[in-house]
Every structure is written in C-alpha cells, then in structure tokens.
Design an enzyme around this catalytic site. Sequence first.
Site, mmCIF file in Angstrom:
data_model
loop_
_atom_site.group_PDB
_atom_site.id
_atom_site.type_symbol
_atom_site.label_atom_id
_atom_site.label_comp_id
_atom_site.label_asym_id
_atom_site.label_seq_id
_atom_site.Cartn_x
_atom_site.Cartn_y
_atom_site.Cartn_z
ATOM 1 N N ARG A 90 20.023 8.254 27.176
ATOM 2 C CA ARG A 90 20.367 7.473 28.366
ATOM 3 C C ARG A 90 19.433 7.964 29.450
ATOM 4 N NH1 ARG A 90 24.699 4.390 29.465
ATOM 5 N NH2 ARG A 90 26.103 5.115 27.842
ATOM 6 N N LYS A 101 21.317 0.171 34.808
ATOM 7 C CA LYS A 101 22.126 -1.049 34.803
ATOM 8 C C LYS A 101 22.920 -1.126 36.098
ATOM 9 C CE LYS A 101 25.608 1.080 31.815
ATOM 10 N NZ LYS A 101 26.409 1.007 30.614
ATOM 11 N N ARG A 139 23.113 -6.239 21.126
ATOM 12 C CA ARG A 139 21.722 -5.837 21.022
ATOM 13 C C ARG A 139 21.256 -5.845 19.576
ATOM 14 N NH1 ARG A 139 20.062 -0.444 24.190
ATOM 15 N NH2 ARG A 139 17.868 -0.204 23.592
ATOM 16 N N GLU A 149 15.422 -7.392 35.277
ATOM 17 C CA GLU A 149 15.718 -8.390 34.243
ATOM 18 C C GLU A 149 17.216 -8.696 34.312
ATOM 19 O OE1 GLU A 149 12.533 -6.854 30.813
ATOM 20 O OE2 GLU A 149 14.676 -6.540 30.534
ATOM 21 N N GLU A 197 18.624 -8.907 23.346
ATOM 22 C CA GLU A 197 20.069 -9.124 23.383
ATOM 23 C C GLU A 197 20.326 -10.531 22.865
ATOM 24 O OE1 GLU A 197 22.020 -6.648 24.428
ATOM 25 O OE2 GLU A 197 23.921 -7.517 25.089
ATOM 26 N N LYS A 240 20.956 -8.834 32.934
ATOM 27 C CA LYS A 240 21.659 -8.090 31.883
ATOM 28 C C LYS A 240 22.478 -9.118 31.110
ATOM 29 C CE LYS A 240 24.241 -3.835 30.998
ATOM 30 N NZ LYS A 240 24.959 -4.264 29.826
ATOM 31 N N ARG A 284 23.105 -1.934 17.254
ATOM 32 C CA ARG A 284 23.055 -0.671 18.021
ATOM 33 C C ARG A 284 23.504 0.514 17.225
ATOM 34 N NH1 ARG A 284 24.626 0.136 23.844
ATOM 35 N NH2 ARG A 284 25.162 2.112 22.897
ATOM 36 N N PHE A 317 13.558 -7.840 25.190
ATOM 37 C CA PHE A 317 13.218 -7.060 26.387
ATOM 38 C C PHE A 317 12.344 -5.843 26.138
ATOM 39 C CE2 PHE A 317 17.753 -6.153 25.317
ATOM 40 C CZ PHE A 317 17.615 -4.855 24.832
HETATM 41 P P1 ATP Z 1 27.424 -1.748 28.517
HETATM 42 O O1 ATP Z 1 28.754 -1.426 27.920
HETATM 43 O O2 ATP Z 1 27.375 -1.667 29.990
HETATM 44 O O3 ATP Z 1 26.741 -2.931 27.932
HETATM 45 P P2 ATP Z 1 26.370 0.083 26.796
HETATM 46 O O4 ATP Z 1 27.044 1.400 26.871
HETATM 47 O O5 ATP Z 1 26.729 -0.852 25.724
HETATM 48 O O6 ATP Z 1 26.532 -0.583 28.174
HETATM 49 P P3 ATP Z 1 23.896 0.751 27.831
HETATM 50 O O7 ATP Z 1 22.734 1.240 27.123
HETATM 51 O O8 ATP Z 1 24.543 1.659 28.782
HETATM 52 O O9 ATP Z 1 24.854 0.273 26.722
HETATM 53 O O10 ATP Z 1 23.537 -0.621 28.619
HETATM 54 C C1 ATP Z 1 22.455 -1.365 28.194
HETATM 55 C C2 ATP Z 1 22.854 -2.467 27.269
HETATM 56 O O11 ATP Z 1 22.722 -3.714 27.926
HETATM 57 C C3 ATP Z 1 21.872 -2.548 26.131
HETATM 58 O O12 ATP Z 1 22.315 -1.797 25.054
HETATM 59 C C4 ATP Z 1 21.770 -4.012 25.798
HETATM 60 O O13 ATP Z 1 22.680 -4.293 24.758
HETATM 61 C C5 ATP Z 1 22.263 -4.719 27.032
HETATM 62 N N1 ATP Z 1 21.222 -5.533 27.723
HETATM 63 C C6 ATP Z 1 21.390 -6.781 28.178
HETATM 64 N N2 ATP Z 1 20.292 -7.228 28.789
HETATM 65 C C7 ATP Z 1 19.374 -6.252 28.728
HETATM 66 C C8 ATP Z 1 18.043 -6.115 29.195
HETATM 67 N N3 ATP Z 1 17.419 -7.079 29.876
HETATM 68 N N4 ATP Z 1 17.413 -4.937 28.947
HETATM 69 C C9 ATP Z 1 18.018 -3.943 28.279
HETATM 70 N N5 ATP Z 1 19.285 -4.009 27.813
HETATM 71 C C10 ATP Z 1 19.962 -5.153 28.034
#
Ligand code: ATP
Length: 589
Positions: A419, A425, A254, A247, A299, A249, A269, A339
């Site tokens: 996690r 990612k 979120r 998918e 998102e 990003k 979040r 998502f």
């Molecule tokens: P980052 O700072 O890289 O966004 P993070 O630490 O905020 O990461 P992670 O859980 O590591 O959070 O990365 C996933 C985040 O990416 C999710 O919390 C969500 O907000 C975002 N996101 C964007 N697109 C998607 C998707 N298709 N599926 C899941 N999460 C997604």
Amino acid sequence: MTFSQFSSYIQKIEETASRLTMTEILADLFSHLDVHECAHAAYLLQGNISPKYRPQQFNFAEKLVIRSLAELFSIQPAQLTQQYKQEGDLGTTIQGLKQKQKSINKSKHTIEVVFAKLVAIAQYEGAGSQERKMHGFAQLISEVDPLSARYLVRIPVGALRLGFSDMTMLDALSWMMTGDKSLRRKLQKAYHVFPDLGYIGTVLKKQGLSAVEKIKPEVFTPIIMMRAERITSAQDIIDKIGTCIIEPKYDGFRLQVHKKGDKVVLFTRGLEVATYMYPDIVKAVQDEVSADEIIFEGEAIGYNPETSSFLPFQLTVQRKRKHGISEKAKEIPLKLYSFDLLYLDGTNHIHSPFVERKKLLRENIDNHNDATKDSIIPAEETVVEEAKRIEALFDDAVARGLEGIMAKKMTGTYQPGTRDWNWIKYKKSYSSKVTDTIDCVVMGYDFGKGKRTAFGIGAFLVGVFDPKNDQYFTIAKIGTGLKDEEWHKLLSLIKPLKVAHIPSSFIVDDLMACDVWVTPKIVVEIRADEITRSPVHTAGRVMQKTKTGTAMEVKEPGYALRFPRLEHFRLDKSPQEATSIKEIKTISL
Ligand code: ATP
C-alpha cells in the site's frame, strides 16, 4: 529426505503455537532438504502440490477418500465417517487405524516419490478416473507409516492447515540463511513479483540471495497487486504528491491481465485464476490489445450500453460465478477500465514512472474512443495541480455513479504487494464518521439464541491482521444488521472452515471466545459509525504485568468498531489483505 522425516517436521509445527518456533522448525527443515526437494516441500506444507495461485484440484470428493480408506482398513465407510466426525480430523483417525495394524510400515518413500504419486492421483481424468484415484490413494496410504498417513490424507480433502502464512515461510528462508529474519524484506520483494514459494526457495538454495533479488515478473505468473493509501481531503493529496494524475475510481473488481500471443489469463486480486469466468474480457483482450506479451491491470465494471452508464457494484459482482457464465455475460456486459501496465514485450516496467506506464498502455490498446464499441478502455486521466480541480473531478465521478477518484504520482513506480502513497484513493462517505470501510477476517461464530438457532449462527467475530507477526486481532463481534440471505451465505462460507481448536495465530480475549473457530479465510467489508476503544478487543491493545507481577492487565484498550455492519463479502481478498492494525490507527485519528 523421506516423507516420514518430513512428517515429523510437520508434527513439530503442529505442536507449537509460537510463530518464532515455527519459523525455526521450517528453517531447519529447509536447510536439510536437497535443492530439488524445496519446491515439493513448500507446496506440500501449503497443503497442495502446486503454487497457491495455480492450485491443483484433486477432484476427489471427501466421500470417495473415505470410501477408499474404509476399504483399505476393511471397515464400513459409515463407521469411518462416524469415527472421524467424533475426532474432528480424518488424519488422526487414519493414523490411529494404521497404528493398530499388526505390521507397521516404516516407509522409505522420499518426499519426491510421494509428491509424484500425489500428482499422478490428481491428474487421473476421464472414465474410471475416480476408481483409479481411490485405488491409487489407498495404495499410497498403505505404503506409508502412521504419521505420514495422518498428514497425507488431509491433502486431497484440503485439510492440511498448518496455520502459518507465506510470510512465515519467507522468514524461515531468511532464518535458514542467516539465523534471523533480516532477509525477509528482500525475499518478500521477490515474492511480490513472483509469489511462488517453491520457486523462491529453490532459487535461494541453489543460487543464493543475489539470484532471488534478480527475480523478475513473468507472463502467466501473477504479480501481487499494489494498493492505494487513503486521504480525506483534496488539499492533502496535493500536499503529499504535488501535481498528479487523477483517474476515476471505478467500483467493480480488479483484474490483472496476462497475455502472450492469443493466450490470455486473468487473475483476481486474491491471485485466483478467473479466465473462465470472463470469456467476454478474454475475447476483448485478444481483439483490442495489440501487444504480443503484456501484463496490465484494470477494473472490470458492469456497463449499461443503452444508457451509457455504469452499473452499481451489486450488479457487477453478479458476474463472479461458476455457472451460467455466458447468459450473465449478455445480461451484464463488462468494460475493463485499464489503469496500469507492468510488463511489455520482454521488459519489466514496474520501476518505470507511472506516466510512462500509462502511455505505453494507451499505445497498446486499439481504441475507437467509443464506449459502445470498446471493451478495454484506458482509465480516463487528468493532470491536476490544484485541490479545487480535484474536488471538481471527484464530484463529477460521484455524479456518474463511481466511488470517488484515484490520485497517482506522476513519477511513482508500481510497488507490488504494497500500500503506497504513489496511489491515493479519495472516497467520501456521507453516512458515517469513519470515512472508509474496514476489511475484516471472520475468526469464529456463535450459534445464537431464539430465531437464530434455526440458522445455526447468531453472531460472528471479526478481526484485523498484523502482517509483522502473522496474527489476527479482534475488533468486533457482529450479531445484527445482516439480512437472512446474508446470514445463510456467511454460514455456508465459514462452516467448512471449522477447526477443532482456536488457531494459534488468533489473539482473542476470553470474553470474545466463540462457539466455533474457523480458519482465517473469509474477508468481509465492514462499515462502522466510529472506531472506539475497548478492553475486550485485542486489536492495538497493550497489556502489562500487574503490580504483583503474577498476571497481565490492560494498559491500553484495543480498537473496536461501533455499530459495525456488513457491506460486502470480499471473496477477492485474502486474509493477509485485510485491514492492518496500523491502518486502523490511522483511520481512527
Ligand atoms: P477499496 O475497498 O476502497 O476498493 P481496496 O482495499 O479494495 O479498496 P485499495 O488498493 O485500497 O483496495 O484501493 C484500490 C482499488 O480500487 C484497486 O484495487 C482497484 O480495484 C480499484 N480501482 C478502481 N479504479 C481504479 C483506478 N483508476 N486505479 C487503480 N485502482 C482502481
């Protein structure tokens, strides 16, 4: 239990810096509580009268609290303010004033009674409510003993910070049952789907561990969100999870959407209720989501309908605001790229395979396949078997202004609060060797020299989190690279968090001491050129006794960020969601 006895426990917690001792004190406290007192005590220990994700606002400004207490002690508010500023804690000041009174109260109020009175004070509304709050609070303080007063006054002003996190509370509940932390994982699993310590404590005491293990998600109680692991090559993704779903990003923020009938609640979040901030999303959920009862995630990202393109994060994030909400909603319309689905019409889906969850999600969104009309849009998905295809999708996502891609294991379950490799990612960074940013917690700051003296801040100390021991370890002190407005914003966020002493959960080398220490609350996203090793930072540092055995010396230096710079304030993240030491080790490899 009387509130007075409860306060003695709080005092013992306050007096110790050891997490283990805190755990034992909390366990002892919970073992002495009646079942019906567990929730009250759990919320009060967190400085509130409701679960964290639904904090009760007291709407009782510090100025008014001071006025009501000044009246009670027949002194001028200015005098009380001065005394309190000198001592640095309103609680201690009030305790002192009460101790000087001729007849010291030996209150018999139970926790339950005090809790009910606080609830009543918080809920006064409308004309004359401030007066009633002032009167009610002064009355309550007059009825309790000095030690109880010390802790009670800190509650409405949000200053009861006992320095332990929810994880320590879970350890304490385990300790109460078994005399060790062995139940932490099981309790944490329940907490991830139902993050209400009061509820978990009550169920545990009343019905035992097996009932806690059966706790399920419920609409309008947030589920702690799952997070993704990171990988830096497409081939590694295939090697790790095989054929998977890719998918985009999306680079927005979120949201976890809870809907029952027409009622919709949005959680961030950090599990804050954000419903009022995004009325356009609420309306879109009501119009476009057919399920009656559903919990799903997506998102939210700003969208330019004229060019059919996504807006950069800096614009999307402007939608996070308390005022001017409807004007901003017109200027920056949002789309919710959805998502995941966690719950549907009475069925808990967190254990269902991802393909099934996504299918159900698609089925429950009424879509025209037209981004100009739809606001709730299922995240685009492509099943891939080969690394080459992943690279192509990644390039396409980046060309469209997105952050990268998410790879999802087809059979992967949703892992609340974790996690996990079920989500990976894949982002690229062209500007630095460290491919991902680090989410750090602000621990303290220095006043600064020269031009900065006028700002009141010259550098700030940041650290990462160790979830195992509930502690923060330093990784950088940042004194350059921020724009003036960023320094101002940082200071306005952290100044109210000032504490008189370094929090017991901070592990800091003397060389990194700060002029001002703050409660761990603000998370900042930091980019660095490199992760190096440094003896003055404590993240990952290993100490050993000197040969003579009389002192400690550095065996392995800690991790430190080279050329750290602030990318964003991550107000959507809690300090416990900051990058962990374990992750730093992986990123630095
Ligand atoms: P980052 O700072 O890289 O966004 P993070 O630490 O905020 O990461 P992670 O859980 O590591 O959070 O990365 C996933 C985040 O990416 C999710 O919390 C969500 O907000 C975002 N996101 C964007 N697109 C998607 C998707 N298709 N599926 C899941 N999460 C997604």
